[in-house]
Enzyme design. Structure first.
Site, PDB file in Angstrom:
ATOM      1  CB  VAL A   1      47.773  21.085  -7.810  1.00 27.70           C
ATOM      2  CG1 VAL A   1      47.894  22.536  -7.373  1.00 27.70           C
ATOM      3  CG2 VAL A   1      47.310  20.212  -6.647  1.00 27.70           C
ATOM      4  CB  THR A   2      42.186  20.828  -8.839  1.00 27.32           C
ATOM      5  OG1 THR A   2      41.032  21.544  -8.385  1.00 27.32           O
ATOM      6  CG2 THR A   2      41.775  19.401  -9.193  1.00 27.32           C
TER       7      THR A   2
ATOM      8  CB  ILE B   1      37.840  23.025 -17.112  1.00 25.01           C
ATOM      9  CG1 ILE B   1      36.469  23.646 -16.847  1.00 25.01           C
ATOM     10  CG2 ILE B   1      37.780  22.082 -18.314  1.00 25.01           C
ATOM     11  CD1 ILE B   1      35.959  24.519 -17.984  1.00 25.01           C
ATOM     12  N   GLY B   2      39.723  20.369 -16.341  1.00 24.06           N
ATOM     13  CA  GLY B   2      40.938  19.668 -16.749  1.00 24.06           C
ATOM     14  C   GLY B   2      40.546  18.456 -17.570  1.00 24.06           C
TER      15      GLY B   2
ATOM     16  CB  ILE C   1      33.723  20.697 -15.192  1.00 23.75           C
ATOM     17  CG1 ILE C   1      32.386  19.955 -15.176  1.00 23.75           C
ATOM     18  CG2 ILE C   1      34.068  21.103 -16.606  1.00 23.75           C
ATOM     19  CD1 ILE C   1      31.268  20.730 -15.849  1.00 23.75           C
TER      20      ILE C   1
ATOM     21  CB  CYS D   1      44.123  26.200 -11.321  1.00 25.21           C
ATOM     22  SG  CYS D   1      42.605  25.249 -11.076  1.00 25.21           S
TER      23      CYS D   1
END
EC number: 2.3.1.181
Length: 224
Positions: free
Chosen positions: A91-92, A155-156, A168, A185
């Site tokens: 999660v972000t 970053i994902g 990013i 994260c």
């Protein structure tokens, strides 16, 4: 104090469409942009690649396979917009003052290796921090970039037949309170930071310039 001179960007590289909306963008809209461009590249590999640099309205995104245990709110009644999406990672939080960079790139033009791609994205972030006079670093076994003990960039990514999506998120001058509603994260033992904690006069345009410069360096992108 940093002393950045914004000058001309390199004039060589792979022609790449760059989109830099000045207004805040709803996450769903940006996600749709990426998916449509990815479809174009899948249909015709000779098409140009694309990058978006933007800021979002407040929202949370949860990557595939992430744990809801890292959400510190009622999923049925989220405090702000909440999206389950197809990127990797946990999660972000996206919000104004955070520079988000989405990349739809064809890794067949570089290296068909997702670990290599993730490390290159980290290198881009490290270049940006270095250009600002900050000491960014990685932590072994984790993805992202840290500075002075705090995680400042996440970053994902997702990838379909070597065409990428997502990218990013770099905390520049955002309000960090929203991160208290999640375990960012999935990392319980690390604090979240932002660049203007160390550079109070930092402007987003400086970060955008360094980001474009490093993406040219690391991926050979020529902005059109």
């Amino acid at each position: 104090m940093h002393n950045l001179v914004i000058n001309d960007l390199p004039e060589e590289g792979l022609p790449t469409a760059l989109f830099e909306p000045s207004e805040l963008i709803d996450f769903k809209i940006a996600w749709d942009w990426q998916r449509k461009w990815q479809e174009k590249l899948l249909a015709e590999p000779s098409n140009k690649q694309a990058v978006w640099m933007l800021e979002h309205f407040d929202c949370y995104t949860l990557g595939r396979g992430a744990s809801e245990d890292n959400l510190l709110f009622d999923v049925e009644k989220p405090p702000i917009d909440f999206y389950r999406i197809d990127r990797g990672g946990d999660v972000t939080h996206h919000l104004p003052g955070q520079l988000v960079v989405y990349l739809v790139l064809d890794l067949r033009r570089y290296k068909t290796d997702l670990d290599w791609y993730l490390r290159q994205l980290e290198n881009v972030l490290l270049d940006v921090l270095d250009g600002l006079g900050l000491n960014g670093y990685r932590i072994n076994g984790m993805t992202g970039v840290w500075c002075n003990g705090k995680k400042v960039a996440s970053i994902g990514i997702s990838c379909r037949r070597w065409i990428t999506q997502h990218g990013i998120a770099l905390n520049v001058d955002c309000d960090l309170l929203g991160f208290n509603q999640i375990v960012p994260c999935g990392l319980k033992d690390y604090q979240t930071g932002r660049l203007n904690s160390w550079l109070p006069k930092l402007q987003m345009k400086e970060v955008r310039f360094l980001m474009k410069k490093s993406l040219n360096k690391r991926f050979g992108l020529l902005w059109i």
